[in-house]
Scaffold this motif. Structure first.
Motif, short mmCIF file in Angstrom:
data_model
loop_
_atom_site.label_atom_id
_atom_site.label_comp_id
_atom_site.label_asym_id
_atom_site.label_seq_id
_atom_site.Cartn_x
_atom_site.Cartn_y
_atom_site.Cartn_z
N ALA A 15 -7.57 4.89 1.78
CA ALA A 15 -6.19 4.90 2.30
C ALA A 15 -6.18 5.21 3.79
N GLY A 63 0.85 -1.20 0.00
CA GLY A 63 0.00 0.00 0.00
C GLY A 63 0.87 1.24 0.00
N ASN A 111 2.08 0.98 5.99
CA ASN A 111 1.29 1.98 6.71
C ASN A 111 -0.13 1.86 6.17
N1 GLN Z 1 2.48 4.13 2.39
C1 GLN Z 1 1.96 5.43 2.14
C2 GLN Z 1 2.41 6.41 3.22
O1 GLN Z 1 2.87 6.02 4.25
C3 GLN Z 1 0.45 5.41 2.01
C4 GLN Z 1 -0.25 4.94 3.24
C5 GLN Z 1 -1.75 4.86 3.05
O2 GLN Z 1 -2.29 5.28 2.03
N2 GLN Z 1 -2.41 4.31 4.04
O3 GLN Z 1 2.34 7.58 3.07
#
Ligand code: GLN
Length: 273
Positions: free
Chosen positions: A200, A114, A179
């Motif tokens: 997200a 992600g 994340n």
């Molecule tokens: N990995 C990306 C970040 O940390 C997006 C995380 C997300 O969309 N939850 O910014």
């Protein structure tokens, strides 16, 4: 219009002074100290024409990073659009932890599940150039942002589209970081984040569904001795450590973010399994 007038206009629209300086500096391609020293400079016509639109977007609550089209993460300038979450400073702790894990296995295969803008994956690749870094996302527009950032920064990233581990079958990794969306569905904070992609931010329900899926899918995709490091909500650390133990991980640990909140948990996949 002069610089001074443009900044006064921002003030009257209720735009934060620093934000207004960032925006105007970006528009004029000048650093903030230049603005302060040249408050009688005339804005070129194109900048003068663009200014009200930028101010209106920021005044309506759009994150500064989207209005600027870029943000800083771990010292990297990343381009961002509304297709991706704005990378947060608290996520930098996850990158620091990943780099510590890679100190003993610098050429490990790493995956950022992600990836959004590519923030975590690119920061890892930049700080540990020997690592083979993969980045996944369910969203094609998000992966396009990550890929464009990788190209612009000259960092090699392998990308794969799909839901968590499904994007990667049957590949295995020495380090996995993520994340994920972890905000609970009815958390009042979500309302203030309305400009960012909802999927997200939250998986719905109590906010643990994505973390659960990633933890339960991990054993089939990790090499013996691998690490799994996860960001989560400030009140989810115990639940995440519990899920890690139940999935067969050992030695779960939690680390705080810069504000002192329990923000990341990680554990080791046993060598003998
Ligand atoms: N990995 C990306 C970040 O940390 C997006 C995380 C997300 O969309 N939850 O910014």
């Amino acid at each position: 219009m002069q610089v001074r007038e443009a900044l006064a206009q921002a003030r009257s629209r209720g735009v934060d002074r620093l934000d207004a300086q960032w925006l105007l500096g970006h528009l004029l391609n000048q650093a903030r100290p230049w603005l302060l020293a040249h408050d009688d400079a005339e804005l070129p016509p194109a900048a003068g024409a663009a200014w009200p639109g930028l101010l209106a977007r920021r005044a309506a609550g759009e994150p500064l990073a989207y209005v600027l089209g870029q943000t800083e993460f771990c010292g990297l300038t990343l381009q961002v659009s509304a297709a991706v979450l704005v990378p947060r400073p608290e996520t930098e702790g996850l990158v620091d932890w990943a780099i510590e894990c890679l100190a003993i296995a610098p050429a490990a295969t790493v995956v950022d599940l992600g990836t959004g803008s590519g923030a975590i994956a690119l920061a890892i690749r930049q700080r540990q150039p020997q690592a083979q870094v993969w980045a996944t996302d369910n969203s094609a527009p998000a992966l396009a942002v990550a890929q464009a950032n990788a190209q612009r920064l000259g960092l090699l990233l392998h990308v794969a589209q799909g839901d968590w581990w499904h994007a990667l079958s049957p590949r295995r990794f020495g380090l996995a970081v993520c994340n994920p969306p972890y905000i609970a569905e009815h958390d009042p904070h979500l309302r203030a984040l309305g400009h960012e992609p909802l999927d997200a931010l939250t998986p719905g329900g109590d906010g643990l569904a994505a973390l659960r899926q990633i933890i339960n899918g991990a054993p089939a995709h990790l090499l013996p001795g691998a690490w799994l490091l996860l960001e989560h909500g400030h009140d989810q650390a115990a639940a995440v450590r519990d899920m890690l133990l139940q999935a067969g991980f050992v030695a779960p640990q939690t680390r705080p973010d810069l504000a002192g909140l329990a923000r990341c948990s990680g554990a080791h996949w046993p060598s003998a399994k």
